[in-house]
Design an enzyme around this catalytic site. Structure first.
Site, mmCIF file in Angstrom:
data_model
loop_
_atom_site.group_PDB
_atom_site.id
_atom_site.type_symbol
_atom_site.label_atom_id
_atom_site.label_comp_id
_atom_site.label_asym_id
_atom_site.label_seq_id
_atom_site.Cartn_x
_atom_site.Cartn_y
_atom_site.Cartn_z
ATOM 1 C CD GLU A 227 -0.540 -4.420 3.656
ATOM 2 O OE1 GLU A 227 0.412 -3.628 3.851
ATOM 3 O OE2 GLU A 227 -1.043 -5.122 4.548
ATOM 4 C CD GLU A 338 0.284 1.454 8.046
ATOM 5 O OE1 GLU A 338 0.654 0.801 9.026
ATOM 6 O OE2 GLU A 338 -0.144 0.936 7.000
#
Length: 425
Positions: A227, A338
């Site tokens: 990520e 997120e």
């Protein structure tokens, strides 16, 4: 005996002082704890054995993670950026890497698209604003302080994502998403430009991030992810600045992986980009829109996963041996936002932590946050457009997403939201 009692009491007090100094003196002078200061001793003349053991563990960790610097740069936001010899960075504490040096740059993926137009301005890192940088042969590493670790409550928690609820689906209890993803094929990387904002995060243990994920394995204990993106996390960084960050795990965030360089894993090769450092400037509502381009791809020769920031700025790589499924390829690529909603267990109350810019997708350019020029890397090391893009907003009244496509931005989407509002109580 009256004449001797005063000198004796003075001698006794001095001996007691030396005894306390022998216990606490190394804490006060420890160079790896630059901000420990005298506050450790204030109103804490005596400590329990358990507290001293915790303090010893903290000191040991800081010595391990903060490598000797050949130069230190003071960032305007208070960060200390240490210039560490590249072969002494935390990655080389790993048994598989001991005694080795960073690899040479790999072959960059070939671009089939000619529409990778840049935004109005690209963002830069705050610590470099004054023109300061690290020498060749070193890598810039944000120094970890005692305060950083203490915010996490435990050493085991520090530098890691919360394991509870990190599953990216509608069953997630406290992690909420607005994402676009592709799956069903073999993927060898991904690329996108992400607009950078400063969303409001309302709780120390919440965060707001925008990133791309390269994923393989099931959503069980064998999940592998790589990520990279930007993040506002008061717990990790102690402020509300958006920061360039990376993360990886090979067991669904249980015991492996970490943010940035907070464990042995990612090998940094760049002497101008500091992972975990603040990004500046950022986008403004109805004003200048600033973004960062991020690409992750698998080196066809050695199999490692490389990270690029901006135009041709290689940051470093994740060695393939860190992973199980990602030693081969990814089975999913995901882009988006997120947040952590720490109030999810409180009946009827949603966090006001913002995602992206804090505006909903329908508000469009100048207000909503965006991802543009979405691409993936195929088996032949080519950057190619997406096919069969899926959208998911697991709490659409709080944070949503809307996709599009044109000749300038290719595949793109707007996303985000304010969190708590009249439709998201």
């Amino acid at each position: 005996m009256t004449s001797n009692s005063k000198p004796f009491s003075i001698i006794f007090s001095f001996v007691a002082f030396l005894l306390l100094a022998s216990i606490f003196g190394t804490v006060i002078s420890d160079p790896t704890m630059p901000d420990s200061g005298h506050h450790l001793l204030t109103n804490q003349t005596f400590r329990s054995k358990q507290e001293l053991l915790k303090l010893k563990s903290l000191r040991t960790y800081l010595r391990k993670i903060n490598k000797p610097a050949v130069k230190t740069v003071q960032s305007p936001d208070g960060d200390l950026i240490d210039c560490v010899l590249s072969h002494l960075q935390p990655a080389f504490d790993h048994p598989h890497l001991k005694g080795m040096k960073p690899l040479e740059p790999p072959k960059r993926p070939k671009a089939n698209e000619t529409t990778d137009a840049m935004g109005e301005i690209s963002s830069f890192q705050l610590w470099t604003v004054s023109g300061k940088s690290c020498p060749q042969g070193t890598v810039p590493i944000r120094r970890t302080t005692e305060k950083d670790v203490m915010r996490a409550n435990t050493l085991q928690r520090f530098g890691r994502k919360i394991t509870r609820g990190v599953r990216r689906d509608t069953m997630s209890s406290d992690h909420e998403h607005a994402v676009a993803f592709v799956n069903g094929e073999e993927y060898y990387g991904a690329k996108a430009s992400i607009s950078v904002w400063t969303p409001n995060v309302t709780d120390q243990y919440e965060f707001s991030l925008s990133q791309l994920w390269v994923i393989s394995g099931t959503f069980g204990d064998d999940l592998n992810t790589i990520e990279a993106g930007w993040q506002v996390s008061p717990e990790v960084y102690g402020d509300m600045n958006p920061r360039f960050f990376t993360y990886w795990t090979s067991d669904a965030y249980q015991t492996t992986g970490c943010y940035n360089l907070l464990c042995s894993g990612f090998v940094q090769t760049n002497n101008r980009i500091a992972m975990g450092a603040a990004i500046s400037p950022t986008s403004s509502t109805d004003g200048t829109q600033l973004d960062i381009a991020i690409m992750i791809w698998k080196d066809p020769k050695h199999g490692h996963w490389w990270l690029e920031l901006g135009s041709g700025q290689l940051v470093g790589y994740w060695p393939s041996f860190l992973f199980s499924h990602l030693q081969e390829h990814a089975s999913m690529v995901q882009f988006g936002g997120e947040i952590v909603n720490s109030r999810s267990s409180m009946q009827g109350i949603h966090t006001s932590t913002q995602m992206g810019s804090g505006h909903f997708a329908d508000e469009g350019y100048g207000k909503a946050s965006y991802f543009r020029n979405l691409q993936v890397v195929d088996w032949d090391n080519n950057l190619v457009p997406l096919s069969n893009l899926h959208l998911l907003a697991d709490h659409p009244n709080c944070y949503d997403i809307k996709a599009g496509k044109n000749n300038v931005w290719g595949d793109y989407f707007y996303y985000g939201g304010p969190g708590r509002n009249s439709n998201c109580p």
